[in-house]
Design a protein around this motif. Structure first.
Motif, PDB file in Angstrom:
ATOM      1  N   TYR A 190       0.803  -1.220   0.000  1.00 23.33           N
ATOM      2  CA  TYR A 190       0.000   0.000   0.000  1.00 23.33           C
ATOM      3  C   TYR A 190       0.839   1.274   0.000  1.00 23.33           C
ATOM      4  N   ASN A 191       2.131   1.129  -0.172  1.00 23.26           N
ATOM      5  CA  ASN A 191       3.013   2.301  -0.180  1.00 23.26           C
ATOM      6  C   ASN A 191       3.821   2.410  -1.465  1.00 23.26           C
ATOM      7  N   GLN A 192       3.308   1.804  -2.526  1.00 25.74           N
ATOM      8  CA  GLN A 192       4.025   1.831  -3.797  1.00 25.74           C
ATOM      9  C   GLN A 192       3.979   3.200  -4.472  1.00 25.74           C
ATOM     10  N   GLU A 193       3.085   4.065  -4.019  1.00 20.60           N
ATOM     11  CA  GLU A 193       3.033   5.430  -4.560  1.00 20.60           C
ATOM     12  C   GLU A 193       3.928   6.389  -3.792  1.00 20.60           C
ATOM     13  N   GLN A 194       4.516   5.905  -2.682  1.00 20.29           N
ATOM     14  CA  GLN A 194       5.441   6.737  -1.913  1.00 20.29           C
ATOM     15  C   GLN A 194       6.793   6.797  -2.643  1.00 20.29           C
ATOM     16  N   LYS A 197       8.565   3.618  -3.214  1.00 21.29           N
ATOM     17  CA  LYS A 197       7.819   2.624  -3.992  1.00 21.29           C
ATOM     18  C   LYS A 197       7.493   1.360  -3.189  1.00 21.29           C
TER      19      LYS A 197
END
Length: 240
Positions: A190-194, A197
């Protein structure tokens, strides 16, 4: 001469009390010093603030973390690791900050760290691994090898090891982590957009959790599930 003789027991008593207090101070100072050195270089204590690692770790459990991982001992698949938030993983919290005394005890290693800047997850993939989900049977795969994960919790009505699909290759020097409570864990998926990645740099890892030490009725050694990752390293070698 009689007065000098009568004063001797009192002087001896005072000397005995002062000696006891001196020894007590030395013991306390040494204890604090040893605890500080252990906390700085070897072992650190943390508490569990969320449900993301249930049933392995529950809310308010305390764990001891081996800080030799990964600086001296390499991190392995299956390790439960504590790491500093790479950025954007943790939601703001409204819990009360520790008191000055609690902060002091935490700083010298005599109390579990209750700050909200650390994350606890399980390592699923290390540098060079291809981690994906899900296969036809709803399992996570690493380097094409499906994982049998006895430690995970899947909520009622679900059969897959992850609620979302993903297919990533872990950069060297980083890890891919997931919570055991798969549908209640804001982990790498759930943190691949951070900016990172979803990958956690090994430099951010504080260490590997090796024992759950509180509460006492849940005291246990946190073993690495070696059998879960059987064949994964061999599959990686053959694919290179």
């Amino acid at each position: 001469m009689r007065e000098a003789a009568s004063d001797a027991p009192r002087r001896g008593a005072r000397s005995g009390i002062l000696g006891f207090l001196r020894d007590l101070v030395i013991i306390v100072v040494v204890a604090f010093l040893v605890s500080f050195l252990l906390k700085t270089f070897l072992v650190r204590s943390f508490y569990i603030p969320s449900q993301s690692m249930e049933q392995t770790l529950k809310v308010d459990d305390r764990i001891l973390v081996n800080q030799l991982v990964p600086k001296v001992v390499s991190v392995k698949r299956g390790d439960i690791v504590v790491f500093k938030d790479p950025g954007g993983w943790l939601l703001p919290t409204s819990t009360n900050p520790p008191t000055s005394f609690e902060s002091f005890l935490q700083s010298v290693g005599l109390a579990a760290d209750t700050s909200h800047e650390y994350v606890v997850k399980r390592v699923i993939g290390v540098g060079g691994d291809r981690v994906a989900c899900c296969d036809a049977e709803g399992r996570v795969t690493v380097n094409g090898v499906p994982l049998d994960e006895p430690y995970i919790v899947i909520q009622e009505g679900e059969t897959r090891a992850s609620g979302i699909d993903f297919d990533v290759t872990v950069p060297e020097g980083s890890v891919w982590v997931m919570g055991d409570n798969r549908y209640q864990s804001k982990d790498s998926r759930y943190n691949q957009e951070q900016p990172g990645k979803g990958f956690v740099p090994e430099d951010e890892i504080v260490g590997r959790a090796f024992v759950r030490n509180w509460p006492l009725d849940r005291l246990t050694w946190l073993d690495r599930p070696e059998s879960t990752f059987t064949g994964v390293e061999q599959a990686k070698a053959t694919s290179e």
